[in-house]
Write a protein that holds these residues in place. Structure first.
Motif, PDB file in Angstrom:
ATOM      1  N   LEU A 145     -11.213  -5.957   6.768  1.00  0.00           N
ATOM      2  CA  LEU A 145      -9.897  -5.321   6.876  1.00  0.00           C
ATOM      3  C   LEU A 145      -8.792  -6.342   7.148  1.00  0.00           C
ATOM      4  CD1 LEU A 145     -10.857  -2.059   8.751  1.00  0.00           C
ATOM      5  CD2 LEU A 145     -10.503  -2.413   6.292  1.00  0.00           C
ATOM      6  N   LYS A 146      -9.129  -7.463   7.763  1.00  0.00           N
ATOM      7  CA  LYS A 146      -8.136  -8.523   7.961  1.00  0.00           C
ATOM      8  C   LYS A 146      -7.701  -9.087   6.599  1.00  0.00           C
ATOM      9  CE  LYS A 146      -8.276 -11.175  11.650  1.00  0.00           C
ATOM     10  NZ  LYS A 146      -8.662 -12.116  12.711  1.00  0.00           N
ATOM     11  N   VAL A 147      -8.649  -9.202   5.693  1.00  0.00           N
ATOM     12  CA  VAL A 147      -8.340  -9.692   4.345  1.00  0.00           C
ATOM     13  C   VAL A 147      -7.486  -8.655   3.613  1.00  0.00           C
ATOM     14  CG1 VAL A 147      -9.298 -10.523   2.163  1.00  0.00           C
ATOM     15  CG2 VAL A 147     -10.452 -11.082   4.323  1.00  0.00           C
ATOM     16  N   VAL A 148      -7.842  -7.394   3.742  1.00  0.00           N
ATOM     17  CA  VAL A 148      -7.032  -6.324   3.146  1.00  0.00           C
ATOM     18  C   VAL A 148      -5.610  -6.395   3.699  1.00  0.00           C
ATOM     19  CG1 VAL A 148      -6.708  -3.810   2.974  1.00  0.00           C
ATOM     20  CG2 VAL A 148      -9.006  -4.814   2.707  1.00  0.00           C
ATOM     21  N   ASN A 149      -5.485  -6.578   5.004  1.00  0.00           N
ATOM     22  CA  ASN A 149      -4.154  -6.642   5.617  1.00  0.00           C
ATOM     23  C   ASN A 149      -3.357  -7.841   5.110  1.00  0.00           C
ATOM     24  OD1 ASN A 149      -4.568  -4.288   7.048  1.00  0.00           O
ATOM     25  ND2 ASN A 149      -5.199  -5.329   8.917  1.00  0.00           N
ATOM     26  N   TRP A 150      -4.026  -8.951   4.850  1.00  0.00           N
ATOM     27  CA  TRP A 150      -3.337 -10.111   4.283  1.00  0.00           C
ATOM     28  C   TRP A 150      -2.708  -9.726   2.943  1.00  0.00           C
ATOM     29  CZ3 TRP A 150      -3.001 -13.173   0.019  1.00  0.00           C
ATOM     30  CH2 TRP A 150      -2.363 -14.408   0.167  1.00  0.00           C
ATOM     31  N   PHE A 151      -3.495  -9.053   2.093  1.00  0.00           N
ATOM     32  CA  PHE A 151      -2.970  -8.628   0.790  1.00  0.00           C
ATOM     33  C   PHE A 151      -1.875  -7.568   0.937  1.00  0.00           C
ATOM     34  CE2 PHE A 151      -6.911 -10.512  -0.955  1.00  0.00           C
ATOM     35  CZ  PHE A 151      -6.336 -11.310  -1.926  1.00  0.00           C
ATOM     36  N   LYS A 152      -1.997  -6.683   1.927  1.00  0.00           N
ATOM     37  CA  LYS A 152      -0.980  -5.660   2.145  1.00  0.00           C
ATOM     38  C   LYS A 152       0.346  -6.293   2.556  1.00  0.00           C
ATOM     39  CE  LYS A 152      -2.027  -1.795   4.236  1.00  0.00           C
ATOM     40  NZ  LYS A 152      -2.543  -0.858   5.281  1.00  0.00           N
ATOM     41  N   ILE A 153       0.309  -7.228   3.490  1.00  0.00           N
ATOM     42  CA  ILE A 153       1.543  -7.878   3.941  1.00  0.00           C
ATOM     43  C   ILE A 153       2.160  -8.681   2.796  1.00  0.00           C
ATOM     44  CG2 ILE A 153       2.515  -9.606   5.520  1.00  0.00           C
ATOM     45  CD1 ILE A 153       1.811  -6.897   6.864  1.00  0.00           C
ATOM     46  N   ARG A 154       1.317  -9.378   2.070  1.00  0.00           N
ATOM     47  CA  ARG A 154       1.803 -10.163   0.924  1.00  0.00           C
ATOM     48  C   ARG A 154       2.472  -9.242  -0.094  1.00  0.00           C
ATOM     49  NH1 ARG A 154       0.621 -15.188  -1.572  1.00  0.00           N
ATOM     50  NH2 ARG A 154       2.033 -15.229  -3.342  1.00  0.00           N
ATOM     51  N   ASN A 155       1.836  -8.107  -0.390  1.00  0.00           N
ATOM     52  CA  ASN A 155       2.395  -7.155  -1.341  1.00  0.00           C
ATOM     53  C   ASN A 155       3.719  -6.586  -0.845  1.00  0.00           C
ATOM     54  OD1 ASN A 155       2.122  -3.827  -2.081  1.00  0.00           O
ATOM     55  ND2 ASN A 155       2.091  -5.275  -3.783  1.00  0.00           N
ATOM     56  N   PHE A 156       3.774  -6.226   0.425  1.00  0.00           N
ATOM     57  CA  PHE A 156       5.002  -5.673   0.998  1.00  0.00           C
ATOM     58  C   PHE A 156       6.146  -6.683   0.863  1.00  0.00           C
ATOM     59  CE2 PHE A 156       7.915  -4.726   4.522  1.00  0.00           C
ATOM     60  CZ  PHE A 156       8.174  -3.389   4.277  1.00  0.00           C
ATOM     61  N   SER A 157       5.864  -7.922   1.190  1.00  0.00           N
ATOM     62  CA  SER A 157       6.863  -8.989   1.081  1.00  0.00           C
ATOM     63  C   SER A 157       7.299  -9.191  -0.370  1.00  0.00           C
ATOM     64  CB  SER A 157       6.291 -10.283   1.649  1.00  0.00           C
ATOM     65  OG  SER A 157       7.188 -11.343   1.457  1.00  0.00           O
ATOM     66  N   ASP A 158       6.318  -9.198  -1.283  1.00  0.00           N
ATOM     67  CA  ASP A 158       6.636  -9.369  -2.704  1.00  0.00           C
ATOM     68  C   ASP A 158       7.493  -8.222  -3.226  1.00  0.00           C
ATOM     69  OD1 ASP A 158       5.178 -11.726  -2.687  1.00  0.00           O
ATOM     70  OD2 ASP A 158       3.439 -10.882  -3.743  1.00  0.00           O
ATOM     71  N   MET A 159       7.222  -6.996  -2.757  1.00  0.00           N
ATOM     72  CA  MET A 159       8.026  -5.845  -3.189  1.00  0.00           C
ATOM     73  C   MET A 159       9.458  -5.957  -2.692  1.00  0.00           C
ATOM     74  SD  MET A 159       5.632  -2.435  -3.100  1.00  0.00           S
ATOM     75  CE  MET A 159       5.157  -2.599  -1.390  1.00  0.00           C
ATOM     76  N   LYS A 160       9.648  -6.506  -1.508  1.00  0.00           N
ATOM     77  CA  LYS A 160      10.999  -6.661  -0.968  1.00  0.00           C
ATOM     78  C   LYS A 160      11.783  -7.705  -1.763  1.00  0.00           C
ATOM     79  CE  LYS A 160      10.623  -3.582   2.149  1.00  0.00           C
ATOM     80  NZ  LYS A 160      11.138  -2.268   1.818  1.00  0.00           N
ATOM     81  N   ASP A 161      11.056  -8.703  -2.301  1.00  0.00           N
ATOM     82  CA  ASP A 161      11.695  -9.764  -3.084  1.00  0.00           C
ATOM     83  C   ASP A 161      11.913  -9.394  -4.547  1.00  0.00           C
ATOM     84  OD1 ASP A 161      11.745 -11.382  -0.846  1.00  0.00           O
ATOM     85  OD2 ASP A 161       9.940 -12.500  -1.394  1.00  0.00           O
ATOM     86  N   ASP A 162      11.097  -8.480  -5.064  1.00  0.00           N
ATOM     87  CA  ASP A 162      11.137  -8.153  -6.488  1.00  0.00           C
ATOM     88  C   ASP A 162      10.845  -6.666  -6.672  1.00  0.00           C
ATOM     89  OD1 ASP A 162      10.753  -7.827  -9.229  1.00  0.00           O
ATOM     90  OD2 ASP A 162       9.382  -9.532  -9.437  1.00  0.00           O
ATOM     91  N   ARG A 163      11.823  -5.927  -7.116  1.00  0.00           N
ATOM     92  CA  ARG A 163      11.673  -4.473  -7.270  1.00  0.00           C
ATOM     93  C   ARG A 163      10.626  -4.098  -8.322  1.00  0.00           C
ATOM     94  NH1 ARG A 163      17.456  -2.238  -5.598  1.00  0.00           N
ATOM     95  NH2 ARG A 163      16.330  -0.779  -4.304  1.00  0.00           N
ATOM     96  N   ASN A 164      10.245  -5.030  -9.185  1.00  0.00           N
ATOM     97  CA  ASN A 164       9.270  -4.738 -10.231  1.00  0.00           C
ATOM     98  C   ASN A 164       7.824  -4.822  -9.743  1.00  0.00           C
ATOM     99  OD1 ASN A 164      11.187  -4.311 -12.333  1.00  0.00           O
ATOM    100  ND2 ASN A 164      11.502  -6.523 -12.396  1.00  0.00           N
ATOM    101  N   VAL A 165       7.616  -5.304  -8.535  1.00  0.00           N
ATOM    102  CA  VAL A 165       6.264  -5.395  -7.982  1.00  0.00           C
ATOM    103  C   VAL A 165       5.828  -4.004  -7.535  1.00  0.00           C
ATOM    104  CG1 VAL A 165       4.848  -6.352  -6.111  1.00  0.00           C
ATOM    105  CG2 VAL A 165       6.550  -7.796  -7.257  1.00  0.00           C
ATOM    106  N   GLU A 166       4.637  -3.612  -7.988  1.00  0.00           N
ATOM    107  CA  GLU A 166       4.115  -2.291  -7.644  1.00  0.00           C
ATOM    108  C   GLU A 166       3.393  -2.324  -6.301  1.00  0.00           C
ATOM    109  OE1 GLU A 166       1.574  -0.964 -10.782  1.00  0.00           O
ATOM    110  OE2 GLU A 166       3.215  -0.779 -12.204  1.00  0.00           O
ATOM    111  N   PRO A 167       3.371  -1.191  -5.586  1.00  0.00           N
ATOM    112  CA  PRO A 167       2.620  -1.132  -4.331  1.00  0.00           C
ATOM    113  C   PRO A 167       1.127  -1.398  -4.579  1.00  0.00           C
ATOM    114  CG  PRO A 167       4.028   0.805  -4.570  1.00  0.00           C
ATOM    115  CD  PRO A 167       4.059   0.068  -5.880  1.00  0.00           C
ATOM    116  N   LEU A 168       0.520  -2.093  -3.665  1.00  0.00           N
ATOM    117  CA  LEU A 168      -0.907  -2.387  -3.747  1.00  0.00           C
ATOM    118  C   LEU A 168      -1.702  -1.087  -3.699  1.00  0.00           C
ATOM    119  CD1 LEU A 168      -3.039  -4.696  -3.718  1.00  0.00           C
ATOM    120  CD2 LEU A 168      -2.995  -4.535  -1.219  1.00  0.00           C
ATOM    121  N   SER A 169      -2.618  -0.933  -4.650  1.00  0.00           N
ATOM    122  CA  SER A 169      -3.453   0.270  -4.685  1.00  0.00           C
ATOM    123  C   SER A 169      -4.826  -0.032  -4.097  1.00  0.00           C
ATOM    124  CB  SER A 169      -3.618   0.769  -6.121  1.00  0.00           C
ATOM    125  OG  SER A 169      -4.394  -0.145  -6.878  1.00  0.00           O
TER     126      SER A 169
END
Length: 165
Positions: A12-36
């Protein structure tokens, strides 16, 4: 008993790493989709494969299972069952525990090198593209439906096809 040691004691720590990275990427680029849920499962498979191939150690202790839609970590599936997106692009921020996991893993140069490599090479692909890709790879092809994918099979495949390929 699994012959492979691991870097991170909780997947789950690895999942959280990807979740935080995705959240940050979405804030920087509106075209980034939420992590599924499906996408994070495939990213976990690639993380495990790269870690085994490059370092001879698993990233996390959990096994990967060959399900109909590709490799799955059952513990992660159980937590996110029924959810499509596991990151809310409209949230004001992310939970402090998830941020702490991201920071913790990012401070380990070995761990973050694997996570960044997987994010850079596979993070831009859709969940469906990743599913289709895993369905053409030997670890999934050579494992019976709902069977545990052998770490030796993952390691051998990734050594030949991904790291040295």
């Amino acid at each position: 008993m699994d012959k492979y040691d691991y870097f991170v004691n909780d997947v789950l720590k690895v999942v959280n790493w990807f979740k935080i990275r995705n959240f940050s990427d979405m804030k920087d680029d509106r075209n980034v989709e939420p992590l599924s849920q499906m996408k994070v499962m495939k990213l976990l498979y690639y993380v495990q494969g790269v870690s085994l191939a490059v370092y001879g150690k698993k990233m996390f202790p959990d096994n990967l299972v060959a399900w109909k839609y590709g490799p799955v970590v059952e513990k992660v599936y159980d937590i996110y069952r029924g959810q499509y997106a596991i990151v809310d692009p409209f949230a004001d921020g992310m939970p402090s525990e998830e941020i702490a996991d991201y920071i913790d893993l990012s401070n380990d140069t070995t761990v973050v090198s694997v996570l960044e490599a997987v994010q850079d090479n596979y993070g831009g692909m859709s969940a469906i593209d990743l599913m289709n890709k895993t369905h053409k790879e030997l670890p999934w092809l050579e494992t019976s439906q709902s069977g545990t994918i052998s770490n030796d099979l993952i390691k051998d495949y990734f050594e030949k096809e991904v790291v040295n390929g």
